[in-house]
Write a protein that holds these residues in place. Structure first.
Motif, PDB file in Angstrom:
ATOM      1  N   GLY A 308      52.526  20.380 -47.743  1.00  0.00           N
ATOM      2  CA  GLY A 308      53.217  21.199 -48.718  1.00  0.00           C
ATOM      3  C   GLY A 308      52.370  22.213 -49.447  1.00  0.00           C
ATOM      4  N   MET A 309      51.062  22.214 -49.252  1.00  0.00           N
ATOM      5  CA  MET A 309      50.215  23.203 -49.911  1.00  0.00           C
ATOM      6  C   MET A 309      50.382  24.552 -49.220  1.00  0.00           C
ATOM      7  N   SER A 310      50.233  25.635 -49.969  1.00  0.00           N
ATOM      8  CA  SER A 310      50.320  26.959 -49.356  1.00  0.00           C
ATOM      9  C   SER A 310      49.171  27.162 -48.378  1.00  0.00           C
ATOM     10  N   VAL A 311      49.374  28.059 -47.423  1.00  0.00           N
ATOM     11  CA  VAL A 311      48.320  28.340 -46.446  1.00  0.00           C
ATOM     12  C   VAL A 311      47.055  28.816 -47.155  1.00  0.00           C
ATOM     13  N   HIS A 312      47.220  29.749 -48.092  1.00  0.00           N
ATOM     14  CA  HIS A 312      46.064  30.275 -48.809  1.00  0.00           C
ATOM     15  C   HIS A 312      45.395  29.186 -49.652  1.00  0.00           C
ATOM     16  N   GLY A 313      46.198  28.398 -50.344  1.00  0.00           N
ATOM     17  CA  GLY A 313      45.642  27.333 -51.166  1.00  0.00           C
ATOM     18  C   GLY A 313      44.887  26.309 -50.354  1.00  0.00           C
ATOM     19  N   GLY A 314      45.406  25.961 -49.186  1.00  0.00           N
ATOM     20  CA  GLY A 314      44.712  25.018 -48.316  1.00  0.00           C
ATOM     21  C   GLY A 314      43.368  25.543 -47.864  1.00  0.00           C
ATOM     22  N   ARG A 315      43.323  26.828 -47.521  1.00  0.00           N
ATOM     23  CA  ARG A 315      42.058  27.426 -47.086  1.00  0.00           C
ATOM     24  C   ARG A 315      41.031  27.421 -48.216  1.00  0.00           C
ATOM     25  N   VAL A 316      41.471  27.777 -49.433  1.00  0.00           N
ATOM     26  CA  VAL A 316      40.556  27.816 -50.572  1.00  0.00           C
ATOM     27  C   VAL A 316      40.020  26.415 -50.873  1.00  0.00           C
ATOM     28  N   ALA A 317      40.895  25.409 -50.841  1.00  0.00           N
ATOM     29  CA  ALA A 317      40.474  24.041 -51.138  1.00  0.00           C
ATOM     30  C   ALA A 317      39.435  23.545 -50.130  1.00  0.00           C
ATOM     31  N   VAL A 318      39.677  23.826 -48.854  1.00  0.00           N
ATOM     32  CA  VAL A 318      38.738  23.385 -47.817  1.00  0.00           C
ATOM     33  C   VAL A 318      37.411  24.128 -47.947  1.00  0.00           C
ATOM     34  N   TYR A 319      37.490  25.426 -48.200  1.00  0.00           N
ATOM     35  CA  TYR A 319      36.267  26.203 -48.388  1.00  0.00           C
ATOM     36  C   TYR A 319      35.447  25.629 -49.542  1.00  0.00           C
ATOM     37  N   ALA A 320      36.104  25.311 -50.661  1.00  0.00           N
ATOM     38  CA  ALA A 320      35.387  24.799 -51.830  1.00  0.00           C
ATOM     39  C   ALA A 320      34.669  23.498 -51.520  1.00  0.00           C
ATOM     40  N   GLY A 321      35.338  22.598 -50.789  1.00  0.00           N
ATOM     41  CA  GLY A 321      34.700  21.336 -50.429  1.00  0.00           C
ATOM     42  C   GLY A 321      33.480  21.540 -49.544  1.00  0.00           C
ATOM     43  N   CYS A 322      33.598  22.444 -48.575  1.00  0.00           N
ATOM     44  CA  CYS A 322      32.466  22.725 -47.682  1.00  0.00           C
ATOM     45  C   CYS A 322      31.315  23.381 -48.439  1.00  0.00           C
ATOM     46  N   ALA A 323      31.633  24.298 -49.360  1.00  0.00           N
ATOM     47  CA  ALA A 323      30.592  24.972 -50.137  1.00  0.00           C
ATOM     48  C   ALA A 323      29.838  23.987 -51.016  1.00  0.00           C
ATOM     49  N   ALA A 324      30.534  22.985 -51.554  1.00  0.00           N
ATOM     50  CA  ALA A 324      29.860  21.970 -52.369  1.00  0.00           C
ATOM     51  C   ALA A 324      28.860  21.173 -51.530  1.00  0.00           C
ATOM     52  N   MET A 325      29.209  20.885 -50.281  1.00  0.00           N
ATOM     53  CA  MET A 325      28.269  20.177 -49.398  1.00  0.00           C
ATOM     54  C   MET A 325      27.058  21.056 -49.075  1.00  0.00           C
ATOM     55  N   ALA A 326      27.278  22.344 -48.886  1.00  0.00           N
ATOM     56  CA  ALA A 326      26.162  23.249 -48.596  1.00  0.00           C
ATOM     57  C   ALA A 326      25.151  23.261 -49.729  1.00  0.00           C
ATOM     58  N   ALA A 327      25.618  23.118 -50.961  1.00  0.00           N
ATOM     59  CA  ALA A 327      24.730  23.154 -52.127  1.00  0.00           C
ATOM     60  C   ALA A 327      23.803  21.943 -52.209  1.00  0.00           C
ATOM     61  N   LEU A 328      23.998  20.962 -51.344  1.00  0.00           N
ATOM     62  CA  LEU A 328      23.114  19.798 -51.325  1.00  0.00           C
ATOM     63  C   LEU A 328      21.712  20.135 -50.813  1.00  0.00           C
ATOM     64  N   THR A 329      21.478  21.382 -50.424  1.00  0.00           N
ATOM     65  CA  THR A 329      20.106  21.764 -50.069  1.00  0.00           C
ATOM     66  C   THR A 329      19.153  21.550 -51.254  1.00  0.00           C
ATOM     67  N   THR A 330      19.672  21.648 -52.457  1.00  0.00           N
ATOM     68  CA  THR A 330      18.830  21.396 -53.637  1.00  0.00           C
ATOM     69  C   THR A 330      18.332  19.961 -53.636  1.00  0.00           C
ATOM     70  N   VAL A 331      19.210  19.038 -53.272  1.00  0.00           N
ATOM     71  CA  VAL A 331      18.795  17.631 -53.168  1.00  0.00           C
ATOM     72  C   VAL A 331      17.764  17.480 -52.049  1.00  0.00           C
ATOM     73  N   ALA A 332      18.027  18.134 -50.907  1.00  0.00           N
ATOM     74  CA  ALA A 332      17.116  18.023 -49.764  1.00  0.00           C
ATOM     75  C   ALA A 332      15.718  18.519 -50.101  1.00  0.00           C
ATOM     76  N   SER A 333      15.625  19.525 -50.956  1.00  0.00           N
ATOM     77  CA  SER A 333      14.311  20.088 -51.280  1.00  0.00           C
ATOM     78  C   SER A 333      13.415  19.102 -52.032  1.00  0.00           C
ATOM     79  N   PHE A 334      13.998  18.083 -52.644  1.00  0.00           N
ATOM     80  CA  PHE A 334      13.218  17.090 -53.388  1.00  0.00           C
ATOM     81  C   PHE A 334      12.912  15.841 -52.570  1.00  0.00           C
ATOM     82  N   LEU A 335      13.523  15.738 -51.385  1.00  0.00           N
ATOM     83  CA  LEU A 335      13.384  14.509 -50.608  1.00  0.00           C
ATOM     84  C   LEU A 335      12.219  14.588 -49.631  1.00  0.00           C
ATOM     85  N   PRO A 336      11.458  13.501 -49.489  1.00  0.00           N
ATOM     86  CA  PRO A 336      10.392  13.472 -48.489  1.00  0.00           C
ATOM     87  C   PRO A 336      10.959  13.144 -47.109  1.00  0.00           C
TER      88      PRO A 336
END
Length: 431
Positions: A308-336
């Protein structure tokens, strides 16, 4: 062929009678596009997987290696603009195999490079011709996919990048020895370029056997959705705030994806002390994760729309979730070195590629007549981030560490989403 309104919520699939043409023909075409993307990335990824050997063979600094990536990207930008315009004027059925054969030939020539300058020229030519893939591919998906299916079709198209990146380290491991530090074995890097470059010739034959003249005809419309006549395509794009929303988005997602893709083998080996063999195999696993992220992005969008979500809304929601995972590079930079770092990088992998199907689907909302030109212009702007590679390499040379650059680069997709939401007009969102 009847005229179709690109603003209708669900364009029918354009199925043409004939061999392989039927209910599932558009998915067969998606498979061909997946293979083309796979070959594109195999030729592109060969250098990054062999980077320590090439650096040792030509005595390169990290900044000089960054220049290879920068020249590739800037040439890709020019090629995207050139082929984007050409793709709307000539038959994609013919243009597509031509550009693929051209970049495959350059890939072979790369294996014959004699030094830094010849390698630089080859990377520039490779970037220019590889750019022709994307305008052609997106025109094809627009022609054969319904509006609701495009996110999934674009996921299949984009997942070929992961498949190519998965296979490339495996193929290289079969061709080279583990003795990267021994000068006797450093020249082994040449053979993979030649072998992988030859694969593309086979795809061109398969494409011409599978796609007939007229199969990829798109709806003929005299005006775009924004009311701009086709002949004034550039002015129409520049006046549309959605264009600038997409320009910001593609610049950001291309920055994160390309930097991590290019520098990951060096980060693992020089930055964290992994062996070449482990780094190559992990690179394959990394791109399996990108493929999973890409396919899940398309599948999740379909699921959200059916719920029931709009096509545009679904795309934005999925993009946001993927972008949050990409930001985990900050965590990776501290890990040995260790499993925590490896798991974090796999999440980053899924996120950095998962944003692309959403971006492609947004792009296909802007134009029917001039999608090739639009794709070319946006790709040109996205690849203008390529000089960042030189600064990234210089930062490594100056600090002796990858960590600061890795920490920052993953936030780019979230920045792109923020700008996108600010610029995309609310009155252009469907229910």
């Amino acid at each position: 062929m009847s005229q179709l309104d690109p603003n209708q919520p669900n364009l029918p699939n354009q199925v043409v009678p004939g061999n392989l043409h039927g209910k599932y023909w558009h998915w067969w075409v998606s498979g061909l596009l997946l293979l083309a993307t796979m070959i594109n990335y195999m030729d592109r990824q060969t250098l990054s997987n062999l980077a320590p050997r090439v650096k040792a063979s030509f005595s390169l600094t990290s900044e000089q290696y960054g220049e290879f990536a920068s020249v590739f990207g800037l040439s890709f930008a020019v090629g995207a603009l050139f082929f984007g315009i050409i793709a709307d004027r000539v038959s994609v059925r013919v243009l597509y195999p031509c550009v693929l054969v051209a970049w495959s030939a350059v890939g072979i020539a790369t294996g014959l490079s004699t030094g830094y300058r010849s390698m630089l020229v080859c990377r520039g030519l490779l970037g220019f011709f590889e750019a022709g893939h994307w305008p052609c591919a997106l025109i094809v998906t627009q022609a054969v996919m319904s509006r609701g299916d495009r996110a999934m079709g674009n996921s299949i198209l984009q997942s070929g990048a992961s498949l190519g990146a998965i296979l490339t380290p495996v193929i290289i491991n079969l061709m080279v020895s583990a003795k990267v530090t021994d000068p006797q074995y450093q020249s082994e890097w040449r053979l993979p370029f030649i072998v992988i470059g030859g694969v593309g010739l086979l795809w061109a034959v398969l494409w011409l056997m599978s796609i007939r003249a007229g199969d990829l005809t798109r709806p003929e419309v005299t005006r775009e959705a924004n009311g701009t006549r086709s002949e004034f395509w550039l002015l129409g794009f520049l006046r549309d705030p959605r264009f600038w929303a997409l320009a910001a988005m593609v610049f950001c997602i291309n920055t994160s994806w390309q930097l991590i893709r290019e520098w990951l083998p060096l980060f693992l080996q020089e930055g964290r002390g992994y062996s070449e063999r482990f780094a190559l195999y992990f690179n394959s696993v990394y791109f399996i994760a990108t493929d999973v992220g890409c396919i899940l992005a398309g599948a999740t969008t379909l699921w959200l729309v059916k719920r029931g979500m709009s096509v545009h809304g679904g795309r934005v929601a999925v993009y946001a979730g993927c972008a949050a995972m990409a930001a985990l590079t900050t965590v990776a930079s501290f890990l040995p070195k260790g499993w925590q770092l490896e798991c974090t990088l796999l999440l980053v992998a899924a996120g950095t590629l998962g944003v692309f199907p959403c971006y492609y689907s947004f792009t296909q909302e802007l134009s029917v007549n001039n999608l090739g030109k639009l794709t070319g212009v946006l790709s040109f702007l996205g690849w203008m981030s390529s000089p960042v590679h030189v600064f990234f390499g210089r930062l490594i040379d100056q600090t002796g560490s990858f960590d600061l650059g890795i920490a920052l680069v993953g936030w780019a997709p979230l920045i792109g989403l923020t700008i996108f939401l600010l610029l995309w007009p609310a009155n252009r969102l469907e229910a």
